[in-house]
Design a protein around this motif. Sequence first.
Motif, PDB file in Angstrom:
ATOM      1  N   TYR A  36      -7.568   6.656   4.487  1.00 15.19           N
ATOM      2  CA  TYR A  36      -7.463   6.554   5.919  1.00 15.19           C
ATOM      3  C   TYR A  36      -6.299   5.135   5.329  1.00 15.19           C
ATOM      4  CZ  TYR A  36     -10.794   9.203   7.303  1.00 15.19           C
ATOM      5  OH  TYR A  36     -11.321  10.236   7.336  1.00 15.19           O
ATOM      6  N   ARG A  37      -5.935   4.747   4.593  1.00 12.74           N
ATOM      7  CA  ARG A  37      -5.131   3.760   4.398  1.00 12.74           C
ATOM      8  C   ARG A  37      -4.062   3.387   5.160  1.00 12.74           C
ATOM      9  NH1 ARG A  37      -4.276   3.928  -1.232  1.00 12.74           N
ATOM     10  NH2 ARG A  37      -6.069   2.487  -1.622  1.00 12.74           N
ATOM     11  N   GLN A  38      -2.884   4.367   5.622  1.00 18.95           N
ATOM     12  CA  GLN A  38      -2.130   4.272   6.314  1.00 18.95           C
ATOM     13  C   GLN A  38      -2.353   4.032   6.929  1.00 18.95           C
ATOM     14  OE1 GLN A  38       0.811   4.532   5.163  1.00 18.95           O
ATOM     15  NE2 GLN A  38       2.436   3.704   7.013  1.00 18.95           N
ATOM     16  N   GLN A  39      -3.344   4.797   7.913  1.00 16.78           N
ATOM     17  CA  GLN A  39      -3.745   4.569   9.448  1.00 16.78           C
ATOM     18  C   GLN A  39      -3.871   3.193   9.683  1.00 16.78           C
ATOM     19  OE1 GLN A  39      -4.635   6.814   7.899  1.00 16.78           O
ATOM     20  NE2 GLN A  39      -4.491   9.458   8.915  1.00 16.78           N
ATOM     21  N   ILE A  40      -5.094   2.559   8.360  1.00 14.82           N
ATOM     22  CA  ILE A  40      -5.500   1.233   8.607  1.00 14.82           C
ATOM     23  C   ILE A  40      -4.157   0.460   8.796  1.00 14.82           C
ATOM     24  CG2 ILE A  40      -7.412  -1.107   7.283  1.00 14.82           C
ATOM     25  CD1 ILE A  40      -8.530   2.061   6.733  1.00 14.82           C
ATOM     26  N   ARG A  41      -3.970   0.628   7.740  1.00 17.10           N
ATOM     27  CA  ARG A  41      -2.383  -0.315   7.505  1.00 17.10           C
ATOM     28  C   ARG A  41      -1.829  -0.604   9.172  1.00 17.10           C
ATOM     29  NH1 ARG A  41      -0.024   0.534   1.844  1.00 17.10           N
ATOM     30  NH2 ARG A  41      -1.713  -0.861   0.624  1.00 17.10           N
ATOM     31  N   GLN A  42      -1.396   0.438   9.512  1.00 14.52           N
ATOM     32  CA  GLN A  42      -0.546   0.662  11.202  1.00 14.52           C
ATOM     33  C   GLN A  42      -1.892  -0.170  12.295  1.00 14.52           C
ATOM     34  OE1 GLN A  42      -0.830   4.923  11.757  1.00 14.52           O
ATOM     35  NE2 GLN A  42       1.408   4.748  10.199  1.00 14.52           N
ATOM     36  N   ARG A  43      -2.898  -0.741  12.176  1.00 10.95           N
ATOM     37  CA  ARG A  43      -3.705  -1.149  12.998  1.00 10.95           C
ATOM     38  C   ARG A  43      -3.612  -1.935  12.955  1.00 10.95           C
ATOM     39  NH1 ARG A  43      -4.866   3.806  13.175  1.00 10.95           N
ATOM     40  NH2 ARG A  43      -5.246   5.144  14.974  1.00 10.95           N
ATOM     41  N   GLY A  44      -3.177  -3.048  11.914  1.00  7.02           N
ATOM     42  CA  GLY A  44      -2.567  -4.360  11.590  1.00  7.02           C
ATOM     43  C   GLY A  44      -3.896  -5.370  10.494  1.00  7.02           C
ATOM     44  N   SER A  45      -4.750  -4.439  10.053  1.00  9.40           N
ATOM     45  CA  SER A  45      -5.688  -5.079   9.454  1.00  9.40           C
ATOM     46  C   SER A  45      -4.418  -5.760   7.640  1.00  9.40           C
ATOM     47  CB  SER A  45      -6.775  -4.160   8.985  1.00  9.40           C
ATOM     48  OG  SER A  45      -6.187  -2.829   8.364  1.00  9.40           O
ATOM     49  N   VAL A  46      -4.953  -6.050   7.536  1.00  8.79           N
ATOM     50  CA  VAL A  46      -5.016  -7.299   5.919  1.00  8.79           C
ATOM     51  C   VAL A  46      -5.900  -7.590   4.903  1.00  8.79           C
ATOM     52  CG1 VAL A  46      -3.290  -8.683   6.730  1.00  8.79           C
ATOM     53  CG2 VAL A  46      -5.304  -9.601   6.329  1.00  8.79           C
ATOM     54  N   SER A  47      -5.083  -6.991   3.727  1.00  9.67           N
ATOM     55  CA  SER A  47      -6.863  -7.018   2.713  1.00  9.67           C
ATOM     56  C   SER A  47      -7.027  -8.843   2.425  1.00  9.67           C
ATOM     57  CB  SER A  47      -5.517  -7.057   1.431  1.00  9.67           C
ATOM     58  OG  SER A  47      -4.448  -7.346   0.561  1.00  9.67           O
ATOM     59  N   LEU A  48      -8.095  -8.413   1.948  1.00  4.64           N
ATOM     60  CA  LEU A  48      -8.921  -9.672   1.398  1.00  4.64           C
ATOM     61  C   LEU A  48      -7.948 -10.187   0.665  1.00  4.64           C
ATOM     62  CD1 LEU A  48     -12.410  -8.211   1.541  1.00  4.64           C
ATOM     63  CD2 LEU A  48     -11.364  -9.321   3.385  1.00  4.64           C
ATOM     64  N   THR A  49      -7.389  -9.864   0.024  1.00  2.62           N
ATOM     65  CA  THR A  49      -6.356 -11.215  -1.276  1.00  2.62           C
ATOM     66  C   THR A  49      -5.213 -11.508  -0.045  1.00  2.62           C
ATOM     67  OG1 THR A  49      -6.490  -9.177  -2.428  1.00  2.62           O
ATOM     68  CG2 THR A  49      -4.857 -10.735  -3.113  1.00  2.62           C
ATOM     69  N   PHE A  50      -4.983 -11.059   0.872  1.00  3.25           N
ATOM     70  CA  PHE A  50      -4.495 -11.716   1.717  1.00  3.25           C
ATOM     71  C   PHE A  50      -4.624 -12.931   2.001  1.00  3.25           C
ATOM     72  CE2 PHE A  50      -2.846 -12.584   5.631  1.00  3.25           C
ATOM     73  CZ  PHE A  50      -1.189 -13.284   5.732  1.00  3.25           C
ATOM     74  N   LEU A  51      -5.989 -13.057   2.914  1.00  4.89           N
ATOM     75  CA  LEU A  51      -6.722 -14.029   3.288  1.00  4.89           C
ATOM     76  C   LEU A  51      -6.550 -14.535   2.531  1.00  4.89           C
ATOM     77  CD1 LEU A  51      -9.496 -11.611   5.639  1.00  4.89           C
ATOM     78  CD2 LEU A  51      -7.503 -12.980   5.926  1.00  4.89           C
ATOM     79  N   THR A  52      -7.159 -14.421   1.068  1.00  2.00           N
ATOM     80  CA  THR A  52      -7.340 -15.796   0.268  1.00  2.00           C
ATOM     81  C   THR A  52      -5.663 -16.843  -0.211  1.00  2.00           C
ATOM     82  OG1 THR A  52      -7.037 -14.140  -2.122  1.00  2.00           O
ATOM     83  CG2 THR A  52      -9.487 -14.247  -1.328  1.00  2.00           C
ATOM     84  N   GLU A  53      -4.905 -16.126   0.066  1.00  2.66           N
ATOM     85  CA  GLU A  53      -3.811 -16.794  -0.194  1.00  2.66           C
ATOM     86  C   GLU A  53      -3.127 -17.510   1.523  1.00  2.66           C
ATOM     87  OE1 GLU A  53      -0.961 -13.790  -1.056  1.00  2.66           O
ATOM     88  OE2 GLU A  53      -1.996 -13.349  -2.784  1.00  2.66           O
ATOM     89  N   VAL A  54      -4.316 -17.443   2.167  1.00  2.00           N
ATOM     90  CA  VAL A  54      -3.832 -17.726   3.031  1.00  2.00           C
ATOM     91  C   VAL A  54      -4.225 -19.607   2.968  1.00  2.00           C
ATOM     92  CG1 VAL A  54      -3.577 -18.262   6.101  1.00  2.00           C
ATOM     93  CG2 VAL A  54      -3.632 -16.319   4.235  1.00  2.00           C
ATOM     94  N   PRO A  55      -3.195 -20.221   3.864  1.00  3.32           N
ATOM     95  CA  PRO A  55      -3.683 -21.977   3.119  1.00  3.32           C
ATOM     96  C   PRO A  55      -4.099 -22.108   4.508  1.00  3.32           C
ATOM     97  CG  PRO A  55      -1.172 -21.800   4.112  1.00  3.32           C
ATOM     98  CD  PRO A  55      -1.348 -20.420   4.032  1.00  3.32           C
ATOM     99  N   TRP A  56      -5.631 -22.333   4.897  1.00  5.72           N
ATOM    100  CA  TRP A  56      -6.145 -22.763   5.846  1.00  5.72           C
ATOM    101  C   TRP A  56      -6.279 -24.163   5.977  1.00  5.72           C
ATOM    102  CZ3 TRP A  56      -7.642 -18.127   9.207  1.00  5.72           C
ATOM    103  CH2 TRP A  56      -7.798 -17.373   8.370  1.00  5.72           C
TER     104      TRP A  56
END
Length: 56
Positions: A36-56
């Motif tokens: 389901y990787r492609q469908q998940i990406r199409q719905r706007g989800s992001v990987s947890l790795t991306f969230l660790t890179e976001v400067p909060w």
Amino acid sequence: MEERYPDAEPMPLMEKLSFEKALVGMYVSTHPLAHYRQQIRQRGSVSLTFLTEVPW
């Protein structure tokens, strides 16, 4: 003398993954959501790795 084993039907993927997780503690052959990787990406989800890179 070579042992011969009877032919068996392939194990259903989800059953195989369940056994892998129970015996090894992780998925070895694939991840249950990989299909389901492609469908998940199409719905706007992001990987947890991306969230660790976001400067909060």
